[in-house]
Scaffold this active site. Structure first.
Site, PDB file in Angstrom:
ATOM      1  N   HIS A   9     -23.976  -8.944   3.722  1.00  0.00           N
ATOM      2  CA  HIS A   9     -23.707  -7.816   2.372  1.00  0.00           C
ATOM      3  C   HIS A   9     -22.832  -6.859   3.039  1.00  0.00           C
ATOM      4  O   HIS A   9     -22.938  -5.880   3.821  1.00  0.00           O
ATOM      5  CB  HIS A   9     -25.023  -7.273   2.126  1.00  0.00           C
ATOM      6  CG  HIS A   9     -24.447  -6.105   0.785  1.00  0.00           C
ATOM      7  ND1 HIS A   9     -25.349  -6.220  -0.050  1.00  0.00           N
ATOM      8  CD2 HIS A   9     -23.818  -5.411   0.700  1.00  0.00           C
ATOM      9  CE1 HIS A   9     -25.041  -5.323  -1.282  1.00  0.00           C
ATOM     10  NE2 HIS A   9     -24.152  -4.702  -0.583  1.00  0.00           N
ATOM     11  N   HIS A  20     -18.900  -4.516   2.214  1.00  0.00           N
ATOM     12  CA  HIS A  20     -17.743  -4.396   1.371  1.00  0.00           C
ATOM     13  C   HIS A  20     -16.661  -3.919   2.264  1.00  0.00           C
ATOM     14  O   HIS A  20     -16.780  -2.965   3.253  1.00  0.00           O
ATOM     15  CB  HIS A  20     -18.195  -2.733   0.872  1.00  0.00           C
ATOM     16  CG  HIS A  20     -19.281  -2.683  -0.232  1.00  0.00           C
ATOM     17  ND1 HIS A  20     -19.147  -3.070  -1.539  1.00  0.00           N
ATOM     18  CD2 HIS A  20     -20.590  -2.616   0.053  1.00  0.00           C
ATOM     19  CE1 HIS A  20     -20.450  -3.065  -2.230  1.00  0.00           C
ATOM     20  NE2 HIS A  20     -21.241  -2.716  -1.136  1.00  0.00           N
ATOM     21  N   ARG A  58     -13.349  -3.548   0.436  1.00  0.00           N
ATOM     22  CA  ARG A  58     -12.201  -3.066  -0.404  1.00  0.00           C
ATOM     23  C   ARG A  58     -11.074  -3.923  -0.365  1.00  0.00           C
ATOM     24  O   ARG A  58     -10.867  -5.112   0.174  1.00  0.00           O
ATOM     25  CB  ARG A  58     -11.916  -1.346   0.146  1.00  0.00           C
ATOM     26  CG  ARG A  58     -13.070  -0.577   0.179  1.00  0.00           C
ATOM     27  CD  ARG A  58     -13.952  -0.491  -0.759  1.00  0.00           C
ATOM     28  NE  ARG A  58     -15.453   0.609  -0.681  1.00  0.00           N
ATOM     29  CZ  ARG A  58     -16.303   0.346  -1.386  1.00  0.00           C
ATOM     30  NH1 ARG A  58     -16.622  -0.589  -2.272  1.00  0.00           N
ATOM     31  NH2 ARG A  58     -17.106   1.310  -0.911  1.00  0.00           N
ATOM     32  N   ASN A 107     -17.114  -5.664  -5.619  1.00  0.00           N
ATOM     33  CA  ASN A 107     -16.908  -4.461  -6.502  1.00  0.00           C
ATOM     34  C   ASN A 107     -15.697  -3.758  -6.412  1.00  0.00           C
ATOM     35  O   ASN A 107     -15.754  -2.605  -6.158  1.00  0.00           O
ATOM     36  CB  ASN A 107     -18.229  -3.699  -6.513  1.00  0.00           C
ATOM     37  CG  ASN A 107     -18.421  -2.900  -5.077  1.00  0.00           C
ATOM     38  OD1 ASN A 107     -18.143  -3.606  -4.102  1.00  0.00           O
ATOM     39  ND2 ASN A 107     -19.084  -1.864  -5.222  1.00  0.00           N
ATOM     40  N   LYS A 135     -22.960 -11.699  -7.650  1.00  0.00           N
ATOM     41  CA  LYS A 135     -23.603 -10.620  -7.520  1.00  0.00           C
ATOM     42  C   LYS A 135     -23.972  -9.996  -8.986  1.00  0.00           C
ATOM     43  O   LYS A 135     -22.932  -9.821  -9.561  1.00  0.00           O
ATOM     44  CB  LYS A 135     -22.721  -9.711  -6.588  1.00  0.00           C
ATOM     45  CG  LYS A 135     -23.111  -8.232  -6.545  1.00  0.00           C
ATOM     46  CD  LYS A 135     -24.404  -8.152  -5.423  1.00  0.00           C
ATOM     47  CE  LYS A 135     -25.025  -6.865  -5.565  1.00  0.00           C
ATOM     48  NZ  LYS A 135     -24.463  -5.884  -4.680  1.00  0.00           N
ATOM     49  N   HIS A 180     -28.446  -6.249  -7.109  1.00  0.00           N
ATOM     50  CA  HIS A 180     -28.565  -4.873  -6.768  1.00  0.00           C
ATOM     51  C   HIS A 180     -29.736  -4.240  -7.604  1.00  0.00           C
ATOM     52  O   HIS A 180     -29.554  -4.119  -8.820  1.00  0.00           O
ATOM     53  CB  HIS A 180     -27.334  -3.738  -7.019  1.00  0.00           C
ATOM     54  CG  HIS A 180     -27.407  -2.437  -6.918  1.00  0.00           C
ATOM     55  ND1 HIS A 180     -26.675  -1.936  -5.752  1.00  0.00           N
ATOM     56  CD2 HIS A 180     -28.278  -1.426  -7.168  1.00  0.00           C
ATOM     57  CE1 HIS A 180     -26.862  -0.547  -5.480  1.00  0.00           C
ATOM     58  NE2 HIS A 180     -27.844  -0.474  -6.607  1.00  0.00           N
ATOM     59  N   HIS A 202     -30.136  -4.969   0.187  1.00  0.00           N
ATOM     60  CA  HIS A 202     -30.569  -3.520   0.487  1.00  0.00           C
ATOM     61  C   HIS A 202     -31.787  -3.075   0.104  1.00  0.00           C
ATOM     62  O   HIS A 202     -31.929  -2.084  -0.506  1.00  0.00           O
ATOM     63  CB  HIS A 202     -29.361  -2.800   0.563  1.00  0.00           C
ATOM     64  CG  HIS A 202     -28.620  -2.693  -1.042  1.00  0.00           C
ATOM     65  ND1 HIS A 202     -29.453  -2.530  -2.090  1.00  0.00           N
ATOM     66  CD2 HIS A 202     -27.352  -2.784  -1.359  1.00  0.00           C
ATOM     67  CE1 HIS A 202     -28.310  -2.846  -2.940  1.00  0.00           C
ATOM     68  NE2 HIS A 202     -27.071  -2.803  -2.407  1.00  0.00           N
ATOM     69  N   LEU A 237     -26.503   4.169  -2.126  1.00  0.00           N
ATOM     70  CA  LEU A 237     -27.498   3.687  -2.912  1.00  0.00           C
ATOM     71  C   LEU A 237     -27.787   2.300  -2.543  1.00  0.00           C
ATOM     72  O   LEU A 237     -26.874   1.524  -2.192  1.00  0.00           O
ATOM     73  CB  LEU A 237     -26.695   3.621  -4.281  1.00  0.00           C
ATOM     74  CG  LEU A 237     -26.283   5.025  -4.849  1.00  0.00           C
ATOM     75  CD1 LEU A 237     -25.636   5.057  -6.261  1.00  0.00           C
ATOM     76  CD2 LEU A 237     -27.809   5.785  -5.310  1.00  0.00           C
ATOM     77  N   ASP A 284     -24.206  -3.631   4.160  1.00  0.00           N
ATOM     78  CA  ASP A 284     -23.797  -2.895   3.109  1.00  0.00           C
ATOM     79  C   ASP A 284     -22.825  -1.522   3.355  1.00  0.00           C
ATOM     80  O   ASP A 284     -23.028  -0.689   2.700  1.00  0.00           O
ATOM     81  CB  ASP A 284     -25.141  -2.241   2.385  1.00  0.00           C
ATOM     82  CG  ASP A 284     -24.783  -1.372   0.950  1.00  0.00           C
ATOM     83  OD1 ASP A 284     -23.583  -1.743   0.267  1.00  0.00           O
ATOM     84  OD2 ASP A 284     -25.343  -0.821   0.493  1.00  0.00           O
ATOM     85  N   HIS A 341     -15.708   4.755   2.043  1.00  0.00           N
ATOM     86  CA  HIS A 341     -14.970   5.574   1.056  1.00  0.00           C
ATOM     87  C   HIS A 341     -14.315   6.538   1.911  1.00  0.00           C
ATOM     88  O   HIS A 341     -14.661   6.935   2.792  1.00  0.00           O
ATOM     89  CB  HIS A 341     -16.113   6.382   0.244  1.00  0.00           C
ATOM     90  CG  HIS A 341     -16.968   5.516  -0.582  1.00  0.00           C
ATOM     91  ND1 HIS A 341     -16.455   5.193  -1.968  1.00  0.00           N
ATOM     92  CD2 HIS A 341     -17.981   4.987  -0.486  1.00  0.00           C
ATOM     93  CE1 HIS A 341     -17.275   4.540  -2.589  1.00  0.00           C
ATOM     94  NE2 HIS A 341     -18.260   4.123  -1.690  1.00  0.00           N
ATOM     95  N   ALA A 374     -21.149   7.229  -3.401  1.00  0.00           N
ATOM     96  CA  ALA A 374     -22.275   6.628  -2.415  1.00  0.00           C
ATOM     97  C   ALA A 374     -21.668   5.452  -1.639  1.00  0.00           C
ATOM     98  O   ALA A 374     -20.940   4.534  -2.156  1.00  0.00           O
ATOM     99  CB  ALA A 374     -23.340   6.015  -3.638  1.00  0.00           C
TER     100      ALA A 374
HETATM  101  C1  NCD Z   1     -21.497   0.513  -2.396  1.00  0.00           C
HETATM  102  C2  NCD Z   1     -20.126   0.720  -2.574  1.00  0.00           C
HETATM  103  O1  NCD Z   1     -19.738   1.597  -2.380  1.00  0.00           O
HETATM  104  O2  NCD Z   1     -19.560  -0.297  -3.057  1.00  0.00           O
HETATM  105  N1  NCD Z   1     -22.339   1.740  -2.296  1.00  0.00           N
HETATM  106  C3  NCD Z   1     -23.564   1.900  -1.856  1.00  0.00           C
HETATM  107  O3  NCD Z   1     -23.938   3.260  -1.533  1.00  0.00           O
HETATM  108  N2  NCD Z   1     -24.112   0.910  -1.264  1.00  0.00           N
HETATM  109  C4  NCD Z   1     -22.046  -0.203  -3.780  1.00  0.00           C
HETATM  110  C5  NCD Z   1     -23.627  -0.706  -3.444  1.00  0.00           C
HETATM  111  O4  NCD Z   1     -23.703  -1.754  -2.725  1.00  0.00           O
HETATM  112  O5  NCD Z   1     -24.422  -0.078  -4.148  1.00  0.00           O
HETATM  113 ZN    ZN Z   2     -23.342  -2.971  -1.400  1.00  0.00          ZN
END
Ligand code: NCD
Ligand code: ZN
Length: 345
Positions: A13, A15, A17, A41, A99, A136, A174, A219, A247, A251, A263
């Site tokens: 899992h 991210h 970007r 996402n 997802k 999620h 998560h 989150l 996860d 950011h 988040a």
């Molecule tokens: C994730 C994100 O920033 O893309 N943020 C997070 O708090 N985990 C999205 C997600 O997995 O909820």
């Molecule tokens: Zn995530």
């Protein structure tokens, strides 16, 4: 020096970007992991096979020369995803899951699913084509306390999904509560869960006690100690139903240290060292390899990786940030020391 060598792991899992942030973060993951399940996402979200394949190419281009890393792509489910796209995804060797984000549940989830029952035909197609559904698991009801949103999702949606689609492979992403752990343990082998490093290492005090610390805000939100202990027991218990999914969610620092901070915790810089710390504290370093390198691959029906990665017990200081200028990301444990590090090869 104490060392730990394990089969090359997978992050189930992640991210990463796109654009400049992708280029900054992907080397961190590719140094430690052979493969990762890539979250869809983006803005706009990756909702079809063509977009996922283009995104895959962008990721591969960003992997530094000499590192061998395979992105495992996913599609973002919306209320208007056609059933035909599920079949197409199942037929693509590069798409490994779909997802589900409840609309409004988390970062970039505006296009998510508002009415979960309405997408049951898509779950049926996933079950038929044996394509895993990644969830999620949080309700978005504003009346529901943020600390109760995962638990309520289990009662409201997850139990029904499991009952209606008994052969559907589901990853409850998560997990953060003892109720989610119990739910996963009570179901068949087709239902599994990922666990993040932050939910193994911290409870909600890290976020809120003695000052508000935005880099611990993700989150589902960090929970009470009793839940953290349940997660540690699940991760270190040797059950194939629980596996590694960081996860890691980068950011920009300016968007985290903000009156309305985003988040997501960035953990890719030190993912394995963070997990090693959690497993060592639980006296279960011998269980790390199954959790990190075997159970996820087995669930996704991928071959286990060849090769190994070695962790060394040497203290190091996590940098205050990665990147420069506007393009700065603050990692988990910034300016703090970690006791394990990856051996450079
Ligand atoms: C994730 C994100 O920033 O893309 N943020 C997070 O708090 N985990 C999205 C997600 O997995 O909820
Ligand atoms: Zn995530």
């Amino acid at each position: 020096m104490k060392t730990l060598t394990i089969t090359r792991p997978d992050d189930l899992h992640l991210h990463v970007r796109n654009g400049a942030v992708l280029k900054m973060v992907i080397p961190h993951t590719a140094r430690q992991f052979a493969r990762a399940i890539i979250m869809p996402n983006l803005k706009p979200p990756v909702t079809n096979v063509a977009q996922a394949l283009a995104y895959r190419d962008e990721i591969l281009q960003a992997v530094p020369d000499g590192l061998d890393f395979t992105p495992l792509m996913t599609l973002y489910l919306t209320g208007s995803t056609p059933v035909t796209e599920i079949k197409k995804a199942a037929e693509s060797e590069h798409i490994h899951a779909i997802k589900l984000y409840p609309a409004g549940a988390t970062t970039n989830s505006d296009s998510g699913v508002a009415d979960i029952k309405a997408v049951y035909p898509l779950f049926e197609a996933m079950e038929k084509h044996d394509l895993p559904l990644l969830i999620h698991g949080e309700v978005t009801d504003e009346q529901c306390d943020i600390f109760d949103r995962e638990r309520l999702f289990i009662d409201t949606h997850l139990t029904a999904i499991a009952d209606n689609f008994p052969a559907l492979r589901v990853v409850v992403e998560h997990v953060t509560t003892k109720e989610a752990v119990q739910f996963v343990q009570s179901t068949g082998a087709n239902i599994a869960a990922t666990i993040t490093p932050q939910h193994l290492l911290f409870n909600r005090n890290a976020l809120l006690a003695g000052g508000i610390r935005p880099h611990y805000y993700c989150l589902p939100i960090l929970k009470r100690e009793v839940h953290r202990l349940a997660l540690v027991a699940a991760a270190t218990g040797g059950s194939p139903k629980f596996f590694l999914g960081t996860d890691s969610a980068p950011h920009l620092t300016s968007l985290k240290e903000n009156s309305c901070g985003c988040a997501g915790c960035y953990s890719a810089h030190a993912a394995l060292p963070l997990y090693a710390e959690a497993f060592e504290r639980a006296g279960a370093l011998d269980k790390l390899e199954g959790f990190a390198s075997f159970y996820g691959a087995d669930f996704y029906r991928l071959p286990r990786n060849a090769g190994t990665v070695t962790l060394e017990k040497t203290e190091w200081l996590v940098p205050a940030s990665y990147g420069e200028g506007e393009l700065t990301i603050t990692p988990l444990k910034a300016n703090e020391s970690l006791s394990w590090q990856i051996r450079q090869v």
